[in-house]
Design a protein around this motif. Structure first.
Motif, PDB file in Angstrom:
ATOM      1  N   GLY A 161       3.704  -2.660   8.082  1.00  0.00           N
ATOM      2  CA  GLY A 161       4.268  -1.686   7.000  1.00  0.00           C
ATOM      3  C   GLY A 161       5.188  -2.148   6.444  1.00  0.00           C
ATOM      4  O   GLY A 161       5.327  -3.834   4.780  1.00  0.00           O
ATOM      5  N   ALA A 162       6.557  -3.289   7.097  1.00  0.00           N
ATOM      6  CA  ALA A 162       6.731  -4.186   7.409  1.00  0.00           C
ATOM      7  C   ALA A 162       6.359  -5.905   6.968  1.00  0.00           C
ATOM      8  O   ALA A 162       6.392  -6.064   5.722  1.00  0.00           O
ATOM      9  N   ARG A 163       5.527  -5.699   7.433  1.00  0.00           N
ATOM     10  CA  ARG A 163       4.967  -7.358   7.136  1.00  0.00           C
ATOM     11  C   ARG A 163       4.062  -7.275   6.291  1.00  0.00           C
ATOM     12  O   ARG A 163       4.536  -8.786   5.732  1.00  0.00           O
ATOM     13  N   ILE A 164       3.446  -6.485   5.277  1.00  0.00           N
ATOM     14  CA  ILE A 164       2.709  -6.280   4.250  1.00  0.00           C
ATOM     15  C   ILE A 164       3.725  -5.934   3.427  1.00  0.00           C
ATOM     16  O   ILE A 164       3.807  -6.871   2.544  1.00  0.00           O
ATOM     17  N   MET A 165       5.050  -5.380   3.213  1.00  0.00           N
ATOM     18  CA  MET A 165       6.101  -5.787   2.083  1.00  0.00           C
ATOM     19  C   MET A 165       6.803  -6.855   1.973  1.00  0.00           C
ATOM     20  O   MET A 165       6.618  -7.065   0.958  1.00  0.00           O
ATOM     21  N   ALA A 166       7.011  -7.799   2.995  1.00  0.00           N
ATOM     22  CA  ALA A 166       7.252  -9.126   3.079  1.00  0.00           C
ATOM     23  C   ALA A 166       6.149  -9.896   2.255  1.00  0.00           C
ATOM     24  O   ALA A 166       6.750 -11.179   2.011  1.00  0.00           O
ATOM     25  N   ARG A 167       5.104  -9.643   2.368  1.00  0.00           N
ATOM     26  CA  ARG A 167       4.148 -11.233   1.972  1.00  0.00           C
ATOM     27  C   ARG A 167       3.958  -9.677   0.246  1.00  0.00           C
ATOM     28  O   ARG A 167       3.256 -10.992  -0.564  1.00  0.00           O
ATOM     29  N   THR A 168       4.479  -8.896  -0.017  1.00  0.00           N
ATOM     30  CA  THR A 168       4.101  -8.697  -1.128  1.00  0.00           C
ATOM     31  C   THR A 168       5.107  -8.922  -2.523  1.00  0.00           C
ATOM     32  O   THR A 168       6.767  -8.757  -2.308  1.00  0.00           O
TER      33      THR A 168
ATOM     34  N   GLU B  99       8.045  -9.054  -5.914  1.00  0.00           N
ATOM     35  CA  GLU B  99       8.829  -7.486  -5.966  1.00  0.00           C
ATOM     36  C   GLU B  99       7.185  -6.848  -7.024  1.00  0.00           C
ATOM     37  O   GLU B  99       7.393  -5.376  -7.166  1.00  0.00           O
ATOM     38  N   GLY B 100       7.267  -7.405  -7.550  1.00  0.00           N
ATOM     39  CA  GLY B 100       6.450  -6.616  -9.291  1.00  0.00           C
ATOM     40  C   GLY B 100       5.694  -5.505  -8.780  1.00  0.00           C
ATOM     41  O   GLY B 100       5.557  -4.498  -9.257  1.00  0.00           O
ATOM     42  N   SER B 101       4.810  -6.193  -7.454  1.00  0.00           N
ATOM     43  CA  SER B 101       3.564  -5.414  -7.065  1.00  0.00           C
ATOM     44  C   SER B 101       4.587  -4.448  -6.084  1.00  0.00           C
ATOM     45  O   SER B 101       3.616  -3.070  -6.087  1.00  0.00           O
ATOM     46  N   LEU B 102       4.868  -4.826  -5.444  1.00  0.00           N
ATOM     47  CA  LEU B 102       6.218  -2.921  -4.967  1.00  0.00           C
ATOM     48  C   LEU B 102       6.944  -1.978  -5.901  1.00  0.00           C
ATOM     49  O   LEU B 102       6.488  -1.504  -5.141  1.00  0.00           O
ATOM     50  N   LYS B 103       7.049  -2.883  -7.263  1.00  0.00           N
ATOM     51  CA  LYS B 103       7.494  -2.054  -7.626  1.00  0.00           C
ATOM     52  C   LYS B 103       6.603  -1.020  -8.496  1.00  0.00           C
ATOM     53  O   LYS B 103       6.547   0.509  -8.428  1.00  0.00           O
ATOM     54  N   ILE B 104       5.231  -1.653  -8.490  1.00  0.00           N
ATOM     55  CA  ILE B 104       3.830  -0.415  -9.199  1.00  0.00           C
ATOM     56  C   ILE B 104       3.595   0.182  -7.982  1.00  0.00           C
ATOM     57  O   ILE B 104       2.844   1.791  -8.147  1.00  0.00           O
ATOM     58  N   ALA B 105       3.245  -0.440  -6.863  1.00  0.00           N
ATOM     59  CA  ALA B 105       3.406   0.927  -5.734  1.00  0.00           C
ATOM     60  C   ALA B 105       3.941   1.817  -5.445  1.00  0.00           C
ATOM     61  O   ALA B 105       3.497   2.915  -4.995  1.00  0.00           O
ATOM     62  N   PHE B 106       4.910   1.567  -5.611  1.00  0.00           N
ATOM     63  CA  PHE B 106       6.066   2.883  -5.056  1.00  0.00           C
ATOM     64  C   PHE B 106       5.764   3.786  -5.856  1.00  0.00           C
ATOM     65  O   PHE B 106       5.570   4.894  -6.603  1.00  0.00           O
ATOM     66  N   GLY B 107       6.325   3.550  -7.534  1.00  0.00           N
ATOM     67  CA  GLY B 107       5.416   4.160  -8.866  1.00  0.00           C
ATOM     68  C   GLY B 107       4.239   5.154  -8.729  1.00  0.00           C
ATOM     69  O   GLY B 107       3.945   6.120  -8.485  1.00  0.00           O
TER      70      GLY B 107
END
Length: 120
Positions: free
Chosen positions: A90-97, A99-107
């Motif tokens: 998950g950390a590797r995927i997060m590092a390559r994602t 920021e906007g996509s991370l916020k959407i995925a988190f929400g």
């Protein structure tokens, strides 16, 4: 860092700790948004910082529950074993994602979890 800058972060940790002990959440669900809003961290920094902080928070919470006989040790070990493989992935995927996509995925994740809790 001055006390005036530390105090809001300490309060964020307090809120996250209470939520963690009360509801089993706190690391990601509470700390990540607070670190973005209060500490002005990027989404990536907030995720990473939260993971570092949750180690101690989880240990203290687990010890408190273990003292009351509430921890199923074999189940906890199995969960930990799986997470040892899942967390670096998950950390590797997060590092390559982005920021906007991370916020959407988190929400979206928070909404899905909320829906599951309300449905059950």
């Amino acid at each position: 860092m001055t006390l005036s800058k530390k105090l809001p972060i300490i309060l964020c940790g307090l809120v996250a700790g209470v939520m963690s002990g009360l509801l089993g959440v706190g690391g990601g669900v509470v700390m990540v948004p607070l670190l973005v809003l209060v500490a002005k961290q990027t989404q990536h920094q907030a995720h990473a910082t939260s993971l570092a902080a949750v180690v101690l928070m989880g240990a203290v919470g687990a010890a408190t529950f273990a003292a009351d006989g509430e921890v199923e040790v074999k189940l906890a070990i199995a969960l930990a074993a799986g997470s040892l493989f899942g967390a670096p992935l998950g950390a590797r995927i997060m590092a390559r994602t982005a920021e906007g996509s991370l916020k959407i995925a988190f929400g979206v994740l928070m909404l899905l979890v909320a829906g599951l809790l309300l449905w059950s």
